[in-house]
Every structure is written in C-alpha cells, then in structure tokens.
Design an enzyme around this catalytic site. Structure first.
Site, PDB file in Angstrom:
ATOM      1  N   HIS A  18      19.085  65.852  50.291  1.00 21.03           N
ATOM      2  CA  HIS A  18      18.932  64.917  51.802  1.00 21.03           C
ATOM      3  C   HIS A  18      17.371  64.841  50.861  1.00 21.03           C
ATOM      4  CE1 HIS A  18      21.494  66.411  54.441  1.00 21.03           C
ATOM      5  NE2 HIS A  18      21.812  65.798  54.204  1.00 21.03           N
ATOM      6  N   LYS A  42      30.672  66.455  66.164  1.00 17.65           N
ATOM      7  CA  LYS A  42      30.051  67.340  65.156  1.00 17.65           C
ATOM      8  C   LYS A  42      28.993  68.448  66.017  1.00 17.65           C
ATOM      9  CE  LYS A  42      29.394  65.653  60.582  1.00 17.65           C
ATOM     10  NZ  LYS A  42      28.637  65.420  59.011  1.00 17.65           N
ATOM     11  N   ARG A  80      28.584  61.643  47.155  1.00 19.49           N
ATOM     12  CA  ARG A  80      29.011  62.711  46.879  1.00 19.49           C
ATOM     13  C   ARG A  80      29.930  62.787  45.793  1.00 19.49           C
ATOM     14  NH1 ARG A  80      27.678  66.591  51.535  1.00 19.49           N
ATOM     15  NH2 ARG A  80      28.426  64.931  52.209  1.00 19.49           N
ATOM     16  N   SER A 118      25.074  70.425  53.524  1.00 21.95           N
ATOM     17  CA  SER A 118      24.381  71.414  55.358  1.00 21.95           C
ATOM     18  C   SER A 118      25.653  71.848  55.637  1.00 21.95           C
ATOM     19  CB  SER A 118      24.152  70.459  56.414  1.00 21.95           C
ATOM     20  OG  SER A 118      23.265  69.093  55.776  1.00 21.95           O
TER      21      SER A 118
END
Ligand code: ADP
Length: 152
Positions: A18, A42, A80, A118
């Site tokens: 990040h 989440k 990604r 994360s």
C-alpha cells in the site's frame, strides 16, 4: 487546477505494498487522499481509528490528507494478480456509473510486493511469524499487541 486523487481501501493493516502505491501516486498527483473505508463484507482486525493512526504514522512526510472530501478527480487502486482484476474492474465501472467525473487509475503493484496482502500479513502475525519485511514498524508493533491481547 491541481489534480486530486483518492486512494481508498480497508488498510487492515497498511502494508509496504500500500505504501508503495501511496508514494508513487503522490508523485503523479498534486494531492492524494487516502480514505480508510468500512467494508461491510469484511470483519476488520483493526478499528478505523487504529487504521487511520497507523497510516498517518507510516506516511509521515508525505502530503496525504485523510478525508473523504469532494474535489478528487482521480481514484487510485493497486492491481496485483489477475485475481484483483475482476473485483477492481467491477468497482471502477460502478464508480464511473455513479460519478463519471472521477477517473479510476490503476497502478501495477511493484513486483516486490505483488504477493502481499493485509490478509496474509494478519495470518502470518497470528502464527507469530516475523512480518517486519512486509509492514512498517508501527504496524508490526500493533500486530504484536493484538496477538498478545488474544485479538488476532
Ligand atoms: P480493499 O478492501 O478496498 O480491497 P485493501 O486495503 O485490501 O482494500 O486494498 C486497497 C487497495 O490497495 C486495492 O486497490 C488493492 O488492490 C491495493 N493493494 C493491496 N495490496 C497491494 C500490494 N501489495 N501492492 C499493490 N497494491 C495493493
């Protein structure tokens, strides 16, 4: 007119991947607003306040404002692997449908951080692994504290 970009995410917690996107986008735009979001899909480890505080500490020296404010014309997201694409393109299209004045810009991850998430960091810290290569020091300390408190 200055170009203001917004980089939204959960940042639960912020990782070096990040921070790399924040640094690179702040070279491209006059101002980058990092927005810490509540993702209803989440269950977070860190509270929004904790995540904002960790970002603030790790972005020391960068011109970043933590606010959801109008005036941004660019939305920055990191890409990604192919797995990010599906979700990100859906988000970009939805955002464009709602706010066509805001363009989504994707920055390809630095190869060095392409595997980092994360979720992986939380998982590794849960098992007591050393995560110092992946996150800034303040985040590493916060993860250790969560583990010791039995919250991780
Ligand atoms: P979200 O819940 O919005 O997906 P994240 O905090 O997981 O929030 O990620 C925020 C943004 O940062 C997303 O665009 C994501 O693709 C990107 N990102 C996450 N990890 C990396 C990384 N290692 N390298 C580059 N971009 C990343």
């Amino acid at each position: 007119m200055p170009t203001i970009a917004m980089y939204p995410g959960s940042f639960d917690p912020v990782t070096n991947g990040h921070l790399d996107i924040i640094k690179r986008s702040s070279r491209m735009f006059d101002k980058v607003i990092v927005a810490v979001l509540v993702n209803s899909a989440k269950t977070p480890l860190f509270t929004v306040e904790e995540r904002v505080a960790m970002l603030r500490e790790s972005c020391n020296g960068l011109t970043v404002t933590f606010a959801k404010q109008k005036g941004a014309t660019v939305m920055v997201r990191g890409l990604r692997a192919v797995t990010d694409f599906e979700n990100e393109i859906q988000l970009a299209h939805t955002n464009f449908a709602m706010m066509p004045e805001i363009e989504t810009v994707f920055l390809a991850t630095a190869i060095k951080w392409s595997y980092l998430s994360s979720t992986i960091v939380r998982e590794a810290a849960h098992y007591g692994q050393d995560v110092s290569r992946f996150v800034p020091r303040n985040v590493e300390r916060a993860l250790i504290a969560k583990r010791e408190a039995g919250e991780l």
